[in-house]
Design a protein around this motif. Structure first.
Motif, short mmCIF file in Angstrom:
data_model
loop_
_atom_site.label_atom_id
_atom_site.label_comp_id
_atom_site.label_asym_id
_atom_site.label_seq_id
_atom_site.Cartn_x
_atom_site.Cartn_y
_atom_site.Cartn_z
N SER A 1 -3.85 19.36 44.18
CA SER A 1 -3.40 18.85 45.47
C SER A 1 -4.55 18.45 46.37
CB SER A 1 -2.59 19.94 46.18
OG SER A 1 -2.13 19.47 47.43
N GLY B 1 -0.94 23.67 58.31
CA GLY B 1 0.20 23.14 59.04
C GLY B 1 0.65 21.77 58.58
N LEU B 2 0.11 21.30 57.45
CA LEU B 2 0.54 20.00 56.92
C LEU B 2 1.52 20.17 55.77
CD1 LEU B 2 -2.77 17.93 57.19
CD2 LEU B 2 -0.85 18.09 58.78
N SER B 3 2.00 21.38 55.61
CA SER B 3 3.09 21.68 54.68
C SER B 3 2.75 21.49 53.21
CB SER B 3 4.32 20.84 55.04
OG SER B 3 5.44 21.64 54.90
N SER B 4 1.66 22.12 52.83
CA SER B 4 1.33 22.13 51.39
C SER B 4 2.41 22.86 50.61
CB SER B 4 -0.03 22.80 51.16
OG SER B 4 0.02 24.18 51.46
N SER B 5 3.09 23.80 51.25
CA SER B 5 4.13 24.55 50.52
C SER B 5 5.31 23.64 50.17
CB SER B 5 4.59 25.77 51.33
OG SER B 5 5.09 25.40 52.59
N LEU C 1 4.35 21.28 47.39
CA LEU C 1 4.36 21.96 46.09
C LEU C 1 5.79 22.08 45.54
CD1 LEU C 1 3.04 23.60 43.82
CD2 LEU C 1 3.08 25.61 45.33
N TYR D 1 6.69 29.99 44.73
CA TYR D 1 7.28 28.72 45.16
C TYR D 1 7.81 27.95 43.94
CZ TYR D 1 4.72 29.54 49.54
OH TYR D 1 4.24 30.07 50.71
N PHE E 1 1.39 31.80 44.91
CA PHE E 1 1.80 30.40 44.72
C PHE E 1 2.89 30.27 43.66
CE2 PHE E 1 0.27 28.34 40.78
CZ PHE E 1 -0.43 29.39 40.21
N VAL F 1 -0.83 22.38 38.66
CA VAL F 1 -0.78 21.87 40.04
C VAL F 1 -2.15 21.46 40.50
CG1 VAL F 1 -0.15 22.39 42.43
CG2 VAL F 1 0.87 23.70 40.58
N SER G 1 -2.87 26.63 39.09
CA SER G 1 -3.28 25.85 40.27
C SER G 1 -4.78 25.60 40.23
CB SER G 1 -2.93 26.61 41.55
OG SER G 1 -3.72 26.12 42.63
N GLU H 1 -6.53 24.36 42.75
CA GLU H 1 -7.13 24.77 44.02
C GLU H 1 -7.42 26.26 44.05
OE1 GLU H 1 -4.59 22.38 43.85
OE2 GLU H 1 -6.33 21.07 44.05
N LEU H 2 -6.53 27.05 43.51
CA LEU H 2 -6.72 28.51 43.52
C LEU H 2 -7.44 28.99 42.26
CD1 LEU H 2 -3.18 29.66 44.80
CD2 LEU H 2 -5.19 29.01 46.14
N PRO I 1 -4.31 19.87 52.54
CA PRO I 1 -4.98 21.10 52.96
C PRO I 1 -3.99 22.27 52.97
CG PRO I 1 -5.36 19.33 54.56
CD PRO I 1 -4.35 18.82 53.58
N ILE I 2 -4.40 23.39 52.40
CA ILE I 2 -3.49 24.53 52.28
C ILE I 2 -3.57 25.39 53.54
CG2 ILE I 2 -3.02 26.66 50.97
CD1 ILE I 2 -4.07 25.24 48.48
N GLY I 3 -2.41 25.66 54.14
CA GLY I 3 -2.36 26.56 55.29
C GLY I 3 -2.84 25.95 56.60
P1 ADP Z 1 1.26 25.06 54.80
O1 ADP Z 1 2.57 24.75 54.17
O2 ADP Z 1 1.24 24.78 56.25
O3 ADP Z 1 0.09 24.42 54.10
P2 ADP Z 1 2.03 27.70 54.02
O4 ADP Z 1 1.48 29.05 54.34
O5 ADP Z 1 3.45 27.42 54.34
O6 ADP Z 1 1.05 26.64 54.68
O7 ADP Z 1 1.90 27.44 52.44
C1 ADP Z 1 0.67 27.67 51.78
C2 ADP Z 1 0.95 28.34 50.45
O8 ADP Z 1 1.57 27.40 49.54
C3 ADP Z 1 -0.32 28.77 49.75
O9 ADP Z 1 -0.73 30.08 50.17
C4 ADP Z 1 0.11 28.77 48.28
O10 ADP Z 1 0.83 29.94 47.96
C5 ADP Z 1 1.08 27.58 48.24
N1 ADP Z 1 0.37 26.35 47.83
C6 ADP Z 1 0.31 25.19 48.51
N2 ADP Z 1 -0.42 24.27 47.84
C7 ADP Z 1 -0.86 24.88 46.72
C8 ADP Z 1 -1.69 24.47 45.61
N3 ADP Z 1 -2.22 23.25 45.54
N4 ADP Z 1 -1.94 25.38 44.65
C9 ADP Z 1 -1.41 26.62 44.72
N5 ADP Z 1 -0.65 27.04 45.73
C10 ADP Z 1 -0.36 26.20 46.71
#
Ligand code: ADP
Ligand code: MG
Length: 355
Positions: free
Chosen positions: A106, A113-117, A120, A82, A79, A104, A60, A62-63, A109-111
């Motif tokens: 992206s 509330g816009l559903s980055s999970s 992914l 997932y 991460f 990956v 990733s 971002e991380l 925005p992570i965490g």
């Molecule tokens: P939200 O879905 O609201 O952004 P979540 O807590 O449900 O918040 O999901 C965030 C998690 O998803 C992160 O802690 C990470 O594990 C994973 N994640 C999302 N986007 C990335 C990314 N670009 N790279 C790595 N992990 C990601």
């Protein structure tokens, strides 16, 4: 670092998926009700190639984190869970998934509330579908993505996020009946665009408040002798309930009705009114707002060019969403953000993407 720098070869394929925001239908999903999310412009992109050493490798940007998984290893955490969950779910569908290198990156925005999970997961499944020529449709992808999150990341999520990421785009909303999973992709009210602003208030009480509201809704449904509050369409039916069940039920019933009205294809002005009514209901009947969210929503609602605004997500902090005149999202969000900051808060514009 890009794919070549990490894995020493070019990717064989690439896929992406967007984040999402819920426009209408809050706290309705666990009442078997209706939701209306849309995709946001920010996306998660995965690049894939076959791995030569028999291990999966996930990276990733971002991380700045790399995780390697060999056959027989336990489920990874963080991460990688997932992504690994998506691989495992495909295997359980009967597909053979070879070891892959997966990169990956992206702009979601992570965490926040816009559903980055969900973005992914859906991007990962789309990438694997492309790499392996899998015959699997977008609805199935959403279902597998949800199961990956529940079973491998331990998050008890509904299916809204994955459905929105897989089926909606920024010009369309996804109407979803969370009981039957009936769904409809419908156009956005014409002449409108979405603004999302993070209030800067962390959602600390969200967990306990959420569980309490869920329990109150279950009690209300029980007292009204229905399976779930979605089975009631007339808000009058809730009037004889004790407090706070009366007001909790009234929110859910009226919120479901607002989504159903929006589904008919209303103007941007009417859609905005429905959002404003949703916020009032979440604030007064459901009691999940906080002063910062009320302040931010009021500032949005007072700004020319804004059709309507409300808190989005579970509440107790987090973000607000507004529907504004097309082309004005950036100017309006900057203006409101300045005003909000002058009131002593520190927020962040999430949509549209501004630098
Ligand atoms: P939200 O879905 O609201 O952004 P979540 O807590 O449900 O918040 O999901 C965030 C998690 O998803 C992160 O802690 C990470 O594990 C994973 N994640 C999302 N986007 C990335 C990314 N670009 N790279 C790595 N992990 C990601
Ligand atoms: Mg999530």
């Amino acid at each position: 670092m890009d794919f070549e720098q990490i894995f020493g070869a070019s990717p064989e394929t690439e896929a992406s998926a967007p984040g999402r925001v819920n426009l209408l239908g809050e706290h309705t999903d666990y009442n078997d009700g209706f939701v209306l999310p849309t995709a946001i412009p920010q996306r998660t992109t995965v690049q894939l190639g076959l791995s030569q050493d028999g291990q999966h490798h996930f990276y990733s940007v971002e991380l700045d984190e790399r995780v390697s998984i060999s056959e027989g290893n336990h489920t990874p955490s963080g991460f990688a869970s997932y992504i690994f969950g998506c691989v495992r779910l495909l295997e359980r569908e009967g597909y053979t998934v070879p070891s892959v290198n997966l990169h990956v990156t992206s702009s979601v925005p992570i965490g926040s509330g816009l559903s980055s999970s969900a973005a992914l997961e859906v991007a990962t499944l789309r990438g694997l579908r492309s790499l392996l020529n899998l015959d699997i449709d977008d609805v199935r992808i959403a279902q597998l993505a949800q199961q990956a999150e529940i079973q491998y990341s331990g998050v008890q999520c509904g299916i809204m996020d994955q459905m929105a990421s897989s089926l909606a785009d920024t010009e369309h909303m996804l109407f979803l009946d969370t009981r039957s999973l009936d769904r409809q992709v419908i156009p956005f009210p014409s002449g409108a665009e979405v603004v999302v602003i993070d209030s800067g208030v962390p959602r600390t009480l969200a967990g306990s408040g959420y569980n309490q509201r869920r329990a109150e809704c279950e009690e209300a449904a029980h007292l009204l002798a229905v399976k779930a509050l979605r089975d009631i369409t007339d808000p009058q039916a809730a009037e004889d309930l004790p407090e706070p069940q009366r007001r909790r039920a009234r929110h859910v019933i009226t919120e479901d009705n607002r989504v159903l009205e929006a589904l008919q294809g209303v103007s941007a002005e009417r859609f905005g009114e429905l959002m404003n009514a949703s916020h009032a209901s979440l604030r007064d009947d459901y009691e999940v707002s906080v002063p910062a969210l009320d302040t931010l929503v009021a500032m949005l609602q007072e700004t020319p060019g804004v059709f309507g605004a409300r808190l989005t997500g579970a509440g107790f902090g987090g973000a607000c969403v507004a529907l504004v005149a097309a082309g004005k999202g950036e100017a309006i969000s900057r203006e409101v953000m300045e005003r909000y900051m002058r009131s002593g808060y520190s927020g962040r514009i999430l949509v549209p993407e501004v630098s």
